[in-house]
Design an enzyme around this catalytic site. Structure first.
Site, short mmCIF file in Angstrom:
data_model
loop_
_atom_site.label_atom_id
_atom_site.label_comp_id
_atom_site.label_asym_id
_atom_site.label_seq_id
_atom_site.Cartn_x
_atom_site.Cartn_y
_atom_site.Cartn_z
N ARG A 1 -2.32 9.18 8.23
CA ARG A 1 -1.68 10.41 7.76
C ARG A 1 -2.21 10.82 6.39
O ARG A 1 -2.46 12.01 6.14
CB ARG A 1 -0.16 10.22 7.71
N LYS B 1 11.23 20.14 0.52
CA LYS B 1 9.95 19.69 1.05
C LYS B 1 9.30 20.72 1.96
O LYS B 1 8.09 20.66 2.21
CB LYS B 1 10.13 18.37 1.82
N ARG C 1 0.94 4.20 -3.09
CA ARG C 1 0.86 5.65 -2.96
C ARG C 1 1.99 6.34 -3.73
O ARG C 1 1.79 7.37 -4.38
CB ARG C 1 0.92 6.00 -1.48
N GLU D 1 0.81 -1.21 0.00
CA GLU D 1 0.00 0.00 0.00
C GLU D 1 0.85 1.27 0.00
O GLU D 1 0.42 2.32 -0.52
CB GLU D 1 -0.96 0.00 1.19
N CYS E 1 -0.83 -3.27 8.34
CA CYS E 1 -0.20 -3.65 9.60
C CYS E 1 -0.36 -2.52 10.62
O CYS E 1 -0.51 -1.35 10.27
CB CYS E 1 1.27 -3.98 9.39
#
Length: 700
Positions: A516, A661, A404, A400, A448
């Site tokens: 998140r 970022k 993304r 997963e 998980c």
């Protein structure tokens, strides 16, 4: 009444034959007659005549509406007389036929066998629903038992006798059908929704009826007859007997096969997918029950074997959820086979967790409105010794998480298209999703961490009985070289040299990352320069799904955060759906590789989980296209395209990936608020990678 014998005498006179059936105990009699449908079998007619004789004997009135059909063909003569033991009945049956044969009573054709594999019990169940039978009497010696069974149909009680319970019920069923005016071909004549004439009868039988209406009387009968303990196939067979299931698709590796079976009712086909053909038949039957009869099976996360009858709201919700979940899962599995499995070496085909993203447009009206854009596999993370200070490695190879990252790559390709993109629409300060675009995330097993650790069994209740325990909702991290998660209840600062010296690398669990994404979006910090938050509309899970645990882990534990977030950030609540067919648990070691594919890249890519790099070649190490360095390069290429609108940037471009970022300050503020929420709620502390992994320069 005791019938000693029955004889069929055939003779031909003047080109036409008379068939006479006789059952009597005396040579003197009186005569009466009734008429029945010419389609009725001779043995059934005899049984009906017996009932009429008994009624005549009791001085009952026989109105013409007791007859089944037009007075053509068959003539049943009912004769009675007065003897020593009172009135005794006698039956005569006449019809136009040919031949000559006699049958002693023991060899008389069974009046309960109605041809085409159906007996009277089956016809009774078809027409009036399951009947609850009661044993009234059992007497006689052991070698010659006599059973009397009683059943209620439409408010009337019918009794039957036989040498065993089965025969007694069949006898009672014949009496019930006779009294209620049902003949041999009644089930074929009416079906579920109207008359079916002559040539269409066999076709109607093969199709299991011709209407999608659920008879109310059958619904009440099913509710009263213990349907909650019946499987979907059993329940569907009671409603539409004689259905045939066909295998239409088979996929997967030998250790994790998937079968798709279909069943056809009238002109509609219903499909189901399972880990075995038997399971697939059950899911196909559930699909038919849901969409044709509004009978929903509970698949909210617990017991999926309990039908919910007559609840339109439950059925409507189940239809929408099950249909979407199964469609997305099937699309991703088929895409994996065609775009991944067929194009990689045999050793890279094995997987333990499969994930993918499906894009929906125009509200999913047709199959063309769904398109797979990402397919990934993987269950492991990088070993600490392979951390890269140049941004060359992929740190987390869980399926997963890779999905993304592939999705981000897809968004970059759409941004490069500019106004030509069919997914994104330009605005004065960037882009946003076009109207009607939705993204559905699929994971073959629950992520998980908090959403999985408390739901190890498929049959567990979907309601958490211990929701106030202190271990619920905690942040958890994955451990290097191991599977499973541990709580993050103390502040931990990971250092590059510490990890290189042997400290085990910690990576936040997938459940925490999903939470998140539901706050910050899946686009990440760099793409936030061009896009507002992009949220998943639906998260679909295969095995280990529990709604209480999954919803808490995904957004429930941070639900109060919305009031502290600045627009456009919010706490998204995607629909959480479970597929009807789950994969079987494989007791095997997770493969050491991950494979991913996205719509913008024609070929799948393999990455080794322990190193975070691609497959080694003769030229040396291969950098994955999902690495941080490649993500930065895609951003810089997009930034160099002035025709693509974006939010205002600082005059001087930062020189490192980590500093880059920080450009989108709104994203960073929401990120800090999100992490502080867990700490203030006592749910733990977010663990970050060593800062050195983000300090590589733009020119490197």
């Amino acid at each position: 009444m005791d019938f000693k014998f029955m004889t069929y005498n055939y003779s031909v006179e003047g080109g036409s034959g008379d068939r006479v059936g006789l059952a009597s105990t005396t040579n003197t009699f009186e005569q009466a007659s009734i008429s029945v449908d010419p389609n009725i079998d001779v043995a059934i007619a005899a049984e009906m005549a017996k009932q009429q004789a008994e009624a005549l004997q009791a001085n009952r009135d026989f109105a013409s509406d007791s007859c089944v059909g037009p007075p053509e063909g068959w003539i049943v003569n009912v004769r009675s007389h007065a003897g020593e033991n009172g009135a005794q009945p006698e039956v005569a049956l006449q019809s136009h036929t040919e031949g000559n044969v006699d049958h002693p009573i023991g060899e008389v054709p069974n009046p309960l066998e109605c041809g085409e594999g159906k007996n009277m019990l089956m016809i009774l169940n078809e027409r009036f629903g399951p009947v609850s039978w009661t044993e009234v009497m059992c007497d006689g010696p052991a070698h010659k038992r006599r059973f009397v069974m009683s059943g209620e149909v439409k408010g009337q009680t019918f009794r039957g006798e036989g040498k065993n319970k089965k025969q007694a019920k069949a006898d009672a069923a014949a009496k019930a059908l006779s009294a209620l005016g049902v003949g041999k071909d009644a089930s074929m004549q009416e079906g579920w929704g109207g008359a079916v004439d002559g040539k269409d009868r066999k076709l109607a039988k093969r199709k299991g009826g011709s209407s999608s209406e659920f008879p109310p009387e059958k619904l009440s009968k099913l509710s009263e007859s213990g349907s909650a303990n019946k499987s979907a196939c059993m329940l569907l067979n009671e409603l539409c007997p004689g259905l045939e299931y066909k295998l239409v698709y088979e996929s997967g590796i030998a250790s994790d096969k998937k079968f798709t079976m279909s069943v056809k009712i009238a002109d509609d086909s219903y499909t189901g997918t399972g880990s075995s053909k038997k399971a697939a038949r059950q899911f196909a039957a559930k699909d038919a029950l849901l969409h044709r009869f509004n009978v929903a099976y509970d698949t909210a996360g617990g017991d999926a074997s309990t039908p919910v009858l007559g609840n339109p709201q439950c059925a409507s919700k189940a239809k929408e959820g099950n249909s979407l979940a199964n469609k997305v899962e099937n699309l991703i599995r088929q895409c994996y086979e065609t775009e991944v499995e067929s194009k990689v070496d045999e050793i890279y085909k094995r997987w333990k967790v499969l994930s993918g993203i499906v894009m929906e447009t125009e509200n999913g009206v047709t199959d063309n409105d769904f398109e797979v854009i990402v397919v990934t596999t993987g269950t492991k993370g990088i070993n600490g010794e392979y951390l890269s200070s140049a941004g060359l490695a992929v740190h987390d190879c869980h399926a997963e998480v890779l999905a993304r990252r592939c999705f981000q790559r897809f968004l970059y390709s759409e941004l490069h298209k500019g106004v030509a993109s069919t997914v994104l629409e330009p605005t004065p300060v960037g882009f946003h999703l076009r109207r009607g675009i939705r993204f559905h995330l699929y994971i073959s097993s629950a992520p998980c961490g908090d959403s999985r650790i408390f739901s190890p069994h498929e049959t567990e209740s979907p309601v958490d009985g211990h929701k106030h325990r202190s271990n619920r909702g905690l942040l958890r991290s994955k451990i290097e070289a191991g599977e499973g998660t541990i709580p993050c209840q103390t502040r931990v600062t990971q250092t590059f040299d510490g990890v290189m010296s042997g400290e085990r690398l910690l990576t936040m669990s997938c459940s925490d990352k999903v939470a998140r994404w539901n706050v910050l979006g899946v686009q990440g910090s760099l793409l936030s320069v061009y896009l507002p938050p992009v949220y998943y509309s639906t998260i679909i899970v295969g095995s280990l799904y529990n709604f209480d645990h999954f919803s808490r882990a995904s957004f429930g534990r941070i639900s109060e955060l919305s009031s502290r977030l600045q627009s456009p950030y919010r706490v998204a609540n995607p629909d959480l759906i479970k597929v009807t067919s789950t994969s079987r648990r494989l007791a095997s070691k997770s493969p050491g590789h991950a494979v991913f594919w996205s719509l913008d890249f024609p070929l799948p890519e393999v990455v080794m989980c322990n190193t975070g790099l691609g497959i080694p070649t003769s030229a040396g190490k291969t950098v994955s296209s999902l690495s941080k360095s490649c993500a930065l390069q895609r951003f810089l290429d997009l930034y160099a395209t002035p025709a693509v609108p974006r939010v205002p940037l600082p005059q001087f471009i930062p020189q490192t990936y980590g500093a880059m970022k920080l450009i989108c300050s709104d994203y960073q503020d929401a990120k800090k608020t999100f992490r502080d929420e867990f700490a203030s709620a006592g749910l733990g502390y977010w663990v970050s990678k060593p800062s050195e992994v983000d300090e590589f320069g733009i020119q490197e």
